[in-house]
Design a protein around this motif. Structure first.
Motif, PDB file in Angstrom:
ATOM      1  N   GLY A 610       0.804  -1.218   0.000  1.00 45.40           N
ATOM      2  CA  GLY A 610       0.000   0.000   0.000  1.00 45.40           C
ATOM      3  C   GLY A 610       0.829   1.257   0.000  1.00 45.40           C
ATOM      4  O   GLY A 610       0.391   2.309  -0.492  1.00 45.40           O
ATOM      5  N   TYR A 611       2.047   1.173   0.545  1.00 43.82           N
ATOM      6  CA  TYR A 611       2.955   2.327   0.580  1.00 43.82           C
ATOM      7  C   TYR A 611       3.263   2.830  -0.820  1.00 43.82           C
ATOM      8  O   TYR A 611       3.574   4.010  -1.002  1.00 43.82           O
ATOM      9  CB  TYR A 611       4.228   1.910   1.302  1.00 43.82           C
ATOM     10  N   SER A 614       0.517   5.419  -1.341  1.00 41.79           N
ATOM     11  CA  SER A 614       0.334   6.489  -0.357  1.00 41.79           C
ATOM     12  C   SER A 614       1.630   7.116   0.133  1.00 41.79           C
ATOM     13  O   SER A 614       1.599   8.154   0.797  1.00 41.79           O
ATOM     14  CB  SER A 614      -0.434   5.948   0.855  1.00 41.79           C
ATOM     15  N   GLY A 615       2.758   6.511  -0.189  1.00 38.22           N
ATOM     16  CA  GLY A 615       4.031   6.983   0.352  1.00 38.22           C
ATOM     17  C   GLY A 615       4.981   7.493  -0.711  1.00 38.22           C
ATOM     18  O   GLY A 615       4.570   8.075  -1.720  1.00 38.22           O
ATOM     19  N   ALA A 616       6.278   7.258  -0.470  1.00 41.28           N
ATOM     20  CA  ALA A 616       7.322   7.751  -1.369  1.00 41.28           C
ATOM     21  C   ALA A 616       8.252   6.607  -1.768  1.00 41.28           C
ATOM     22  O   ALA A 616       9.431   6.596  -1.427  1.00 41.28           O
ATOM     23  CB  ALA A 616       8.115   8.866  -0.688  1.00 41.28           C
ATOM     24  N   PRO A 617       7.714   5.616  -2.516  1.00 31.43           N
ATOM     25  CA  PRO A 617       8.551   4.482  -2.931  1.00 31.43           C
ATOM     26  C   PRO A 617       9.560   4.904  -3.991  1.00 31.43           C
ATOM     27  O   PRO A 617       9.287   5.800  -4.798  1.00 31.43           O
ATOM     28  CB  PRO A 617       7.540   3.493  -3.498  1.00 31.43           C
ATOM     29  N   PRO A 629       5.108   7.235  -6.975  1.00 32.28           N
ATOM     30  CA  PRO A 629       3.920   6.521  -6.483  1.00 32.28           C
ATOM     31  C   PRO A 629       3.219   5.784  -7.630  1.00 32.28           C
ATOM     32  O   PRO A 629       3.103   6.308  -8.740  1.00 32.28           O
ATOM     33  CB  PRO A 629       3.042   7.639  -5.923  1.00 32.28           C
ATOM     34  N   VAL A 630       2.791   4.569  -7.380  1.00 30.66           N
ATOM     35  CA  VAL A 630       2.061   3.784  -8.372  1.00 30.66           C
ATOM     36  C   VAL A 630       0.839   3.171  -7.704  1.00 30.66           C
ATOM     37  O   VAL A 630       0.833   2.916  -6.506  1.00 30.66           O
ATOM     38  CB  VAL A 630       2.942   2.664  -8.975  1.00 30.66           C
ATOM     39  N   GLU A 631      -0.185   2.958  -8.486  1.00 33.05           N
ATOM     40  CA  GLU A 631      -1.399   2.342  -7.978  1.00 33.05           C
ATOM     41  C   GLU A 631      -1.318   0.825  -8.118  1.00 33.05           C
ATOM     42  O   GLU A 631      -0.531   0.299  -8.894  1.00 33.05           O
ATOM     43  CB  GLU A 631      -2.616   2.873  -8.743  1.00 33.05           C
ATOM     44  N   ARG A 632      -2.163   0.145  -7.368  1.00 33.09           N
ATOM     45  CA  ARG A 632      -2.118  -1.315  -7.356  1.00 33.09           C
ATOM     46  C   ARG A 632      -2.362  -1.905  -8.741  1.00 33.09           C
ATOM     47  O   ARG A 632      -1.701  -2.861  -9.147  1.00 33.09           O
ATOM     48  CB  ARG A 632      -3.156  -1.855  -6.372  1.00 33.09           C
ATOM     49  N   GLY A 647      -3.926  -7.818   2.330  1.00 30.23           N
ATOM     50  CA  GLY A 647      -4.560  -6.529   2.587  1.00 30.23           C
ATOM     51  C   GLY A 647      -3.605  -5.366   2.501  1.00 30.23           C
ATOM     52  O   GLY A 647      -4.007  -4.238   2.209  1.00 30.23           O
ATOM     53  N   GLU A 648      -2.331  -5.621   2.757  1.00 28.08           N
ATOM     54  CA  GLU A 648      -1.303  -4.580   2.676  1.00 28.08           C
ATOM     55  C   GLU A 648      -0.282  -4.896   1.597  1.00 28.08           C
ATOM     56  O   GLU A 648       0.194  -4.019   0.887  1.00 28.08           O
ATOM     57  CB  GLU A 648      -0.601  -4.438   4.028  1.00 28.08           C
ATOM     58  N   VAL A 649       0.058  -6.178   1.470  1.00 31.07           N
ATOM     59  CA  VAL A 649       1.075  -6.635   0.522  1.00 31.07           C
ATOM     60  C   VAL A 649       0.444  -7.608  -0.458  1.00 31.07           C
ATOM     61  O   VAL A 649      -0.317  -8.499  -0.054  1.00 31.07           O
ATOM     62  CB  VAL A 649       2.249  -7.312   1.264  1.00 31.07           C
ATOM     63  N   THR A 650       0.770  -7.421  -1.741  1.00 35.21           N
ATOM     64  CA  THR A 650       0.260  -8.295  -2.799  1.00 35.21           C
ATOM     65  C   THR A 650       1.421  -8.739  -3.672  1.00 35.21           C
ATOM     66  O   THR A 650       2.251  -7.915  -4.078  1.00 35.21           O
ATOM     67  CB  THR A 650      -0.781  -7.570  -3.671  1.00 35.21           C
ATOM     68  N   MET A 651       1.483 -10.049  -3.969  1.00 34.88           N
ATOM     69  CA  MET A 651       2.495 -10.551  -4.901  1.00 34.88           C
ATOM     70  C   MET A 651       1.793 -11.099  -6.131  1.00 34.88           C
ATOM     71  O   MET A 651       0.823 -11.857  -6.028  1.00 34.88           O
ATOM     72  CB  MET A 651       3.350 -11.643  -4.270  1.00 34.88           C
ATOM     73  N   CYS A 652       2.276 -10.701  -7.311  1.00 36.01           N
ATOM     74  CA  CYS A 652       1.680 -11.146  -8.553  1.00 36.01           C
ATOM     75  C   CYS A 652       2.782 -11.489  -9.543  1.00 36.01           C
ATOM     76  O   CYS A 652       3.936 -11.069  -9.386  1.00 36.01           O
ATOM     77  CB  CYS A 652       0.759 -10.079  -9.136  1.00 36.01           C
ATOM     78  N   VAL A 653       2.446 -12.264 -10.564  1.00 34.26           N
ATOM     79  CA  VAL A 653       3.425 -12.681 -11.575  1.00 34.26           C
ATOM     80  C   VAL A 653       2.852 -12.399 -12.947  1.00 34.26           C
ATOM     81  O   VAL A 653       1.645 -12.340 -13.157  1.00 34.26           O
ATOM     82  CB  VAL A 653       3.777 -14.176 -11.447  1.00 34.26           C
ATOM     83  N   GLY A 654       3.750 -12.262 -13.899  1.00 34.68           N
ATOM     84  CA  GLY A 654       3.358 -12.038 -15.272  1.00 34.68           C
ATOM     85  C   GLY A 654       4.575 -12.112 -16.155  1.00 34.68           C
ATOM     86  O   GLY A 654       5.713 -12.027 -15.693  1.00 34.68           O
TER      87      GLY A 654
END
Length: 692
Positions: A610-611, A614-617, A629-632, A647-654
């Motif tokens: 989520g950071y 909402s944050g400064a990645p 910042p990037v959206e999910r 809910g806070e962290v998501t892992m995906c592949v592609g």
């Protein structure tokens, strides 16, 4: 009757000169000469240093003239400032403790140190400073004021530690989750010698890791709890030693002021929440400096023995810290050599410091010659690196300037007002401290007030500023200039207290009151919210990287790391990648790449948190890096398969044939010995306003 020689007349003329006034005039002229640098260099210090130097010199000259021309009415304080009414002075400590309680409640309810928390603690610091500056002698209780300083400092530090899951910072993950764990499991330090790359150097400087492991064993606690019980508490409890060092130079009131300046400074707070070997080095340096001053004033054998003890402890704790202590002793040896020439200060008594200098030089040479570092000894590596730096990298004005563009990034924008304010806010507290330090330096140069210890303060601060500020201008960053500030703040705070005492006595009461109120309000207000003091929860959370994590982020990190093979990199933001790498959850974790044309991520195994929204990645964009910042849906969109989400962290592949090849490294250090948050901040600065 023989006539005086020309040399004798010159010496007599020098002795009769008001040397402090002359230096203040020279400082003012130097500030005016440096003023045009703001049009040549875009670095922040080129804009601020001349202004601070000029202001301090002007204030000193006004106070000097006032002291010469009139006798000011005193108020029983030893100065002419207005005083607090007795009821207000006696109520102020209660105000401080109330603000501490409110700050703790605010941090607990919000789960982090919010702007409200910083505002409340700044009010508490204001209460402390008002007591120190304006309380009548009969209402100033030194022990109670010192207790308030320690309590407020503990509140600022331990709320950061309590509200952050895991650890705050970068390097600490290696020191605790790898090195300290290995020491505890094997029962010895030999395992550290096998650590990859720079981490092996702690085989010869294991005191930090031994302290944490021993505390964990004796207290039957986790390594994290042991770290906070030992080093975390010691970083607060060492403040009375800073007060004791100040008492060697100034009266009680101003020693309290110096202690507050040191305790509330940003870099001291930083190393009190990012608890690494540098933190232990700061602690030991404060103690060693205190006893070094005592040795300069009175060569008591017990003080010499304690000083030697702290020198040895520094050598076994941290290379940079030990080198800073060597620079301090070496500077004092040079100062006392020139003092013995009797040209400027013939009445100053000196001490033979050659024995201490030879001892520490020999000890460092011995220890560093057996310290492993990247396949060779630490001494060989540093000599080679210094030669390389001087030959290839050194060049005037090579210091990284304030960036104005992010070249090659997506959707570049003009820096916002916040982007422009943050750098000035970060240095505002330092500039206030530097200003009062200059006042103290000038006062210490008065021939009737000078001692070897005071001259030492002046030259130690000067040399430290050289290492911390001016060597980087020449492209020399070998000495890790960012680590010097916390050490430098101690002599700066003592000199600042010395200067404040002089200004309070001699400056016009109204002007002095304005100066002291500015310091009481501006100093803690700026220091508490600076980037370095808020690693866990930056005030400008969308503009400053966060180096603290919540429990969901750490749980997600461990789970996603266990789902991926060690040779398969996980792509996410920096500094999140550093936690993966340093805990060896995923040694090849790498900064996420973003397609500069579309703005979408182009990697395979991607972790979103989520950071990122909402944050400064910090991400890579093309061949650049910056806060983006990037959206999910841009990271884990419908074209990717979701493998994990909490809910806070998501892992995906592609799969994406245009993915940027992995280099296995996002620029960070690999062992906790450097790189860390300095690397991340350097990446951010170089990227400038690279934003989405």
């Amino acid at each position: 009757m023989s006539t005086p020689s020309g040399g004798s007349r010159v010496v007599a003329w020098i002795h009769d000169r008001p040397f402090d006034r002359d230096v203040a005039i020279v400082g003012l002229l130097l500030a005016l000469a440096l003023f045009p640098l703001r049009f040549v260099l875009t670095h922040l210090f080129a804009e601020t240093l001349p202004l601070v130097l000029a202001t301090a010199c002007i204030l000193y000259l006004i106070a000097w003239r006032s002291a010469r021309s009139s006798r000011r009415r005193e108020t029983g304080l030893g100065h002419s400032l207005p005083t607090l009414a007795t009821p207000a002075a006696r109520l102020a400590p209660a105000v401080t403790f109330v603000t501490i309680a409110v700050a703790i409640v605010a941090a607990t309810l919000s789960g982090e140190r919010t702007p409200l928390f910083h505002a409340v603690t700044a009010v508490g610091a204001l209460s402390v400073f008002c007591q120190v500056f304006f309380a009548p002698d009969e209402d100033l209780v030194p022990g109670l004021v010192l207790l308030q300083i320690v309590a407020l400092a503990a509140t600022v530090r331990f709320t950061a530690l309590h509200t952050s899951a895991g650890f705050v910072g970068i390097d600490i993950w290696t020191h605790i989750t790898k090195l300290a764990v290995d020491v505890r499991e094997t029962g010895g330090i030999a395992v550290m010698r096998e650590h990859a790359s720079r981490g092996a150097k702690y085989y010869a400087s294991p005191l930090y890791h031994l302290l944490v492991v021993a505390t964990a064993i004796m207290a039957d606690a986790t390594l994290e709890a042991a770290l906070y019980l030992s080093l975390g508490a010691a970083m607060v409890l060492t403040l009375p030693l800073a007060y004791a060092a100040g008492r060697s130079f100034v009266p009680i009131r101003w020693a309290l002021a110096g202690t507050a300046l040191f305790a509330f400074s940003d870099h001291v707070i930083k190393w009190s929440i990012h608890l690494v070997p540098t933190s232990l080095g700061v602690l030991l340096f404060v103690a060693g400096f205190h006893y070094f001053v005592r040795v300069l004033n009175d060569r008591d054998p017990r003080d010499i023995a304690l000083l030697v003890f702290f020198i040895v402890a520094l050598t076994l704790s941290h290379q940079v810290s030990a080198f800073i202590m060597l620079v301090t002793i070496g500077t004092a040896a040079v100062v006392q050599y020139f003092v013995t020439t009797d040209v400027l200060y013939p009445d100053v008594s000196t001490r033979d410091l050659s024995g201490l200098l030879v001892f520490q030089t020999g000890l460092l040479t011995l220890v560093w010659s057996v310290t492993p570092y990247r396949g060779e000894t630490f001494t060989e590596a540093m000599i080679a690196k210094l030669q390389e730096t001087l030959v290839e990298s050194a060049g005037l004005f090579n210091l990284q300037s304030t960036a104005t563009s992010g070249g090659g990034a997506v959707a570049e924008q003009t820096p916002s007002i916040v982007d422009k304010v943050i750098p000035y806010l970060d240095v505002a507290g330092f500039m206030l401290l530097l200003g009062v330090t200059v006042l103290g330096c000038l006062y210490a140069l008065k021939s009737d007030r000078t001692s070897l210890a005071r001259l030492l303060l002046i030259f130690v601060v000067t040399v430290m500023i050289l290492f911390a500020l001016f060597l980087p201008i020449m492209g020399v960053g070998l000495f890790l200039p960012g680590r010097w500030f916390a050490f430098m703040y101690l002599p700066m705070a003592i000199l600042g207290a010395l200067g404040l005492g002089y200004v309070a006595t001699n400056l016009n009461a109204k002007v002095a009151t304005m100066v002291f109120l500015l310091l009481a309000v501006g100093y803690p207000g700026a220091m508490f919210v600076s980037t370095d003091a808020t690693l866990d929860a930056p005030v400008f959370d969308q503009d400053q990287p966060r180096f603290g994590y919540n429990q969901a982020e750490l749980t997600g990190m461990h789970t996603t790391g266990s789902m991926v093979a060690d040779d398969q990199p996980v792509y996410t933001d920096s500094p999140y990648t550093e936690v993966y790498r340093r805990t060896e959850t995923n040694p090849r974790a790498t900064m996420l790449f973003v397609n500069p044309e579309t703005g979408n991520t182009v990697n395979d195994v991607v972790v979103y948190r989520g950071y990122h929204s909402s944050g400064a990645p910090i991400f890579r964009v093309g061949d650049r890096s910056g806060i983006i910042p990037v959206e999910r849906h841009e990271v884990c969109g419908p074209e990717r398969s979701i493998l994990y989400a909490n809910g806070e962290v998501t892992m995906c592949v592609g799969e994406d044939q245009d993915a940027v090849p992995d280099d296995g490294n996002d620029g960070g250090g690999d062992d906790g010995s450097g790189g860390g948050e300095e690397m991340v901040r350097a990446v951010e600065t170089a990227a400038g306003p690279t934003r989405r």
